[in-house]
Design an enzyme around this catalytic site. Sequence first.
Site, PDB file in Angstrom:
ATOM      1  N   SER A 108       0.854  -1.179   0.000  1.00 15.47           N
ATOM      2  CA  SER A 108       0.000   0.000   0.000  1.00 15.47           C
ATOM      3  C   SER A 108       0.895   1.236   0.000  1.00 15.47           C
ATOM      4  O   SER A 108       2.116   1.135   0.164  1.00 15.47           O
ATOM      5  CB  SER A 108      -0.901   0.012   1.239  1.00 15.47           C
ATOM      6  OG  SER A 108      -1.660  -1.161   1.327  1.00 15.47           O
ATOM      7  N   LEU A 109       0.287   2.407  -0.153  1.00 17.44           N
ATOM      8  CA  LEU A 109       1.045   3.656  -0.131  1.00 17.44           C
ATOM      9  C   LEU A 109       0.613   4.503   1.061  1.00 17.44           C
ATOM     10  O   LEU A 109      -0.566   4.509   1.427  1.00 17.44           O
ATOM     11  CB  LEU A 109       0.810   4.452  -1.426  1.00 17.44           C
ATOM     12  CG  LEU A 109       1.348   3.846  -2.710  1.00 17.44           C
ATOM     13  CD1 LEU A 109       0.958   4.726  -3.895  1.00 17.44           C
ATOM     14  CD2 LEU A 109       2.864   3.684  -2.658  1.00 17.44           C
TER      15      LEU A 109
ATOM     16  N   LYS B  22      -3.341   8.179  -9.776  1.00 17.65           N
ATOM     17  CA  LYS B  22      -3.616   7.029  -8.907  1.00 17.65           C
ATOM     18  C   LYS B  22      -4.938   6.422  -9.355  1.00 17.65           C
ATOM     19  O   LYS B  22      -6.016   6.888  -8.988  1.00 17.65           O
ATOM     20  CB  LYS B  22      -3.680   7.445  -7.444  1.00 17.65           C
ATOM     21  CG  LYS B  22      -3.828   6.266  -6.486  1.00 17.65           C
ATOM     22  CD  LYS B  22      -3.816   6.738  -5.041  1.00 17.65           C
ATOM     23  CE  LYS B  22      -3.888   5.541  -4.098  1.00 17.65           C
ATOM     24  NZ  LYS B  22      -5.141   4.774  -4.252  1.00 17.65           N
TER      25      LYS B  22
ATOM     26  N   ARG C 115      -2.780  -8.219  -6.248  1.00 21.92           N
ATOM     27  CA  ARG C 115      -1.908  -7.850  -5.127  1.00 21.92           C
ATOM     28  C   ARG C 115      -2.127  -8.784  -3.946  1.00 21.92           C
ATOM     29  O   ARG C 115      -1.188  -9.133  -3.244  1.00 21.92           O
ATOM     30  CB  ARG C 115      -2.178  -6.405  -4.686  1.00 21.92           C
ATOM     31  CG  ARG C 115      -1.250  -5.964  -3.559  1.00 21.92           C
ATOM     32  CD  ARG C 115      -1.426  -4.503  -3.201  1.00 21.92           C
ATOM     33  NE  ARG C 115      -2.709  -4.231  -2.571  1.00 21.92           N
ATOM     34  CZ  ARG C 115      -3.069  -3.050  -2.114  1.00 21.92           C
ATOM     35  NH1 ARG C 115      -2.251  -2.019  -2.253  1.00 21.92           N
ATOM     36  NH2 ARG C 115      -4.234  -2.867  -1.539  1.00 21.92           N
TER      37      ARG C 115
ATOM     38  N   GLU D 247      -2.431  -1.305 -13.123  1.00 19.16           N
ATOM     39  CA  GLU D 247      -3.793  -1.286 -12.605  1.00 19.16           C
ATOM     40  C   GLU D 247      -4.778  -1.650 -13.705  1.00 19.16           C
ATOM     41  O   GLU D 247      -4.719  -1.105 -14.817  1.00 19.16           O
ATOM     42  CB  GLU D 247      -4.123   0.115 -12.070  1.00 19.16           C
ATOM     43  CG  GLU D 247      -5.333   0.172 -11.171  1.00 19.16           C
ATOM     44  CD  GLU D 247      -4.969  -0.019  -9.708  1.00 19.16           C
ATOM     45  OE1 GLU D 247      -5.863   0.155  -8.857  1.00 19.16           O
ATOM     46  OE2 GLU D 247      -3.797  -0.357  -9.405  1.00 19.16           O
TER      47      GLU D 247
ATOM     48  N   CYS E 162     -42.339   1.961  14.919  1.00 20.67           N
ATOM     49  CA  CYS E 162     -41.674   1.206  13.853  1.00 20.67           C
ATOM     50  C   CYS E 162     -42.466   1.296  12.557  1.00 20.67           C
ATOM     51  O   CYS E 162     -43.681   1.028  12.545  1.00 20.67           O
ATOM     52  CB  CYS E 162     -41.530  -0.257  14.274  1.00 20.67           C
ATOM     53  SG  CYS E 162     -40.828  -1.302  12.970  1.00 20.67           S
TER      54      CYS E 162
ATOM     55  N   CYS F 161     -43.793  -2.662  11.962  1.00 20.57           N
ATOM     56  CA  CYS F 161     -44.731  -3.364  12.854  1.00 20.57           C
ATOM     57  C   CYS F 161     -45.536  -2.442  13.752  1.00 20.57           C
ATOM     58  O   CYS F 161     -46.472  -2.888  14.429  1.00 20.57           O
ATOM     59  CB  CYS F 161     -43.969  -4.382  13.710  1.00 20.57           C
ATOM     60  SG  CYS F 161     -42.847  -3.627  14.906  1.00 20.57           S
TER      61      CYS F 161
END
EC number: 6.5.1.2
Length: 627
Positions: free
Chosen positions: A44-45, A71, A92, A127, A349, A352
């Site tokens: 990762s970067l 990117k 990866r 990529e 609700c 219900c």
Amino acid sequence: MKDELAALVSEHPELEPADSPLGKVNAPAELTGPTVRHARPMLSLAKATGEDQIRMFCERFGGQVFRVSEKLDGLSLSVVYVDGSLDYVATRGTGTVGELVTEKARHVIPGLPVRIDVPGRVEIRGEAVMLRSVWAAYNEAHPDRTLTNPRSGAAGTLVLKDPAAAAAANRLLRFFAFGADRDGAALELPAGFEPVAQYVCASVADVMEAIDEIGRRRDGLDYDIDGAVVRLHEPAAFDAAGFNSAEPRGAIAFKYPPEEKLTRLLSVEWPVGKIGRVPPRARVAPVFVGGVTVENITLHNPRLIRERDLRIGDTVAVVRRGDVIPFAGRSLPEERDGTEVEIVPPAHCPSCGSELQVRGTGEERWCLNLQCPAQATRRLMHWASRPAADMEGVGDVWIERLAEDGLLKRRSDFYDLTAEQLLGYERMGEVSARNMVDSIASSKRMGLRRALIGLAIPMASEGTAKRLCLAGYEHIEDIAAATVEDLVAIRDIGPKVAESIVAFFARPEVREEIALLRERGVDLDVLDEDRPVDAAVAGDSPLKGRSVVITGAFTDPRSGARISRPDVTRLVEQAAAVTASSVSATTDYLLAGENVGASKTGKADKLGVTIVRQDELWRWLAEAGVL
């Protein structure tokens, strides 16, 4: 939040949580297909969100030349050739071990060269992305199974079981190359590869101008980018900078601010979740933001609605970054014309009619009626999901329809469905009906861990299910009979979680459902891969009950071949150890293979954590009967 955590940990390393994301490659915990070990880690970067962070990075390498590139928001791949012929394509994966997707890539990346005119072992990294135009065309042609966004479309395409069908449906990807090397030495990109757009910069000012230029071109591209990568241009300088446990030191990713678009808030719904939570969800006028067309957004909770003064009819700024659910970042009161309506949380609700309970600082609404129809449907969807029963081909839309018609009321009803019943529905053919029934039948082999996940026990996570299996529970009935004292004796299960588990299994309808699942042949017993070794065998093992962190590369003593990190994890967990992702004050052992970075060993030394090398680890595992 990750930056804040890093700052806190630097001041108080002894308080870093066991599941800390720091120093961890963003990667799946396990790989499901055949794998290959990367010649060099695919890391990762480090992330930067401001000019100051980029300036500090560049000043660290004074006098060097930098390269700034887009990117891309897709799927990182390693493409390897041996003496000109394509050897394999891998994802990866975990960073050190990738999943092989060679045949899939051949079908869905039409521009990928099968041969190159370069001898030796050549690796091209880049990529794979789905173009926005391809994504839009695919969704238009397949309205019944649309792709959420180009990024998930790219990742999903390379996990499909039938890549030829994906290619036939024009679900295709495009590969952009970052760089190439031959036997570890940098190499010009071979013919046939499309390079990612990049700028060579001699100063910090040039770097920032390149980042701004990429940002200005972002909306006009036919593919998604979520930032710009700044790295040392010269390969030798980049290699000399080295890397830590998860990131190369010679590169950093600048993340653009989240995209924000204005639209109108049309209405607010209050759907009921599988355990009774009733969150606000808003419908907005369709707006394209963050790579997708957004029509639904989250408003988080009633307190934030009040604090942001959101109203139906407001012009709101919709924000979306990555896979984060789109949300309303703010409203524009100056755009109001007086017709806007206050958003009032429901008192009862919507499904219900039961009175809702208000909980927590967010003033969230909860339905406590266990017989609520909406909760029942959400529980059915959760049971069929991938982490639980993994009923491939049984989608939420079908579950909702079958629940409305009374064919699905409880989890065990899945296993009574027949193809003949399904054929009575419009748009359901014989093949689809048979596939759905077969998928449900296959899910009977789920085992104890997945069953615990599928039951959606309040406060009990997937990790809780895993720990219960490793604690030696063999059958779901054994857990149902456990006391709070039994459960809190298990590492990392606290009193509140234990009380929730005991209360859940005390409910008569839960015990009845377990019996019905058993009658239909659903496996609710622990599977071999989730079971620890026999307690008598592992009784004297130094690993039993210990918290361990695994780092570095390991070699299987039985074959001499590399062994993946997930496989090492399974072995030590079978020896009754508890694994964590980072070293903390609660860690007993750091299990260290080869090529271990200094960060984890240094932290272990600082906290007094014992470092165990792999030779000793293999001996312990052999003594425990695992090897």
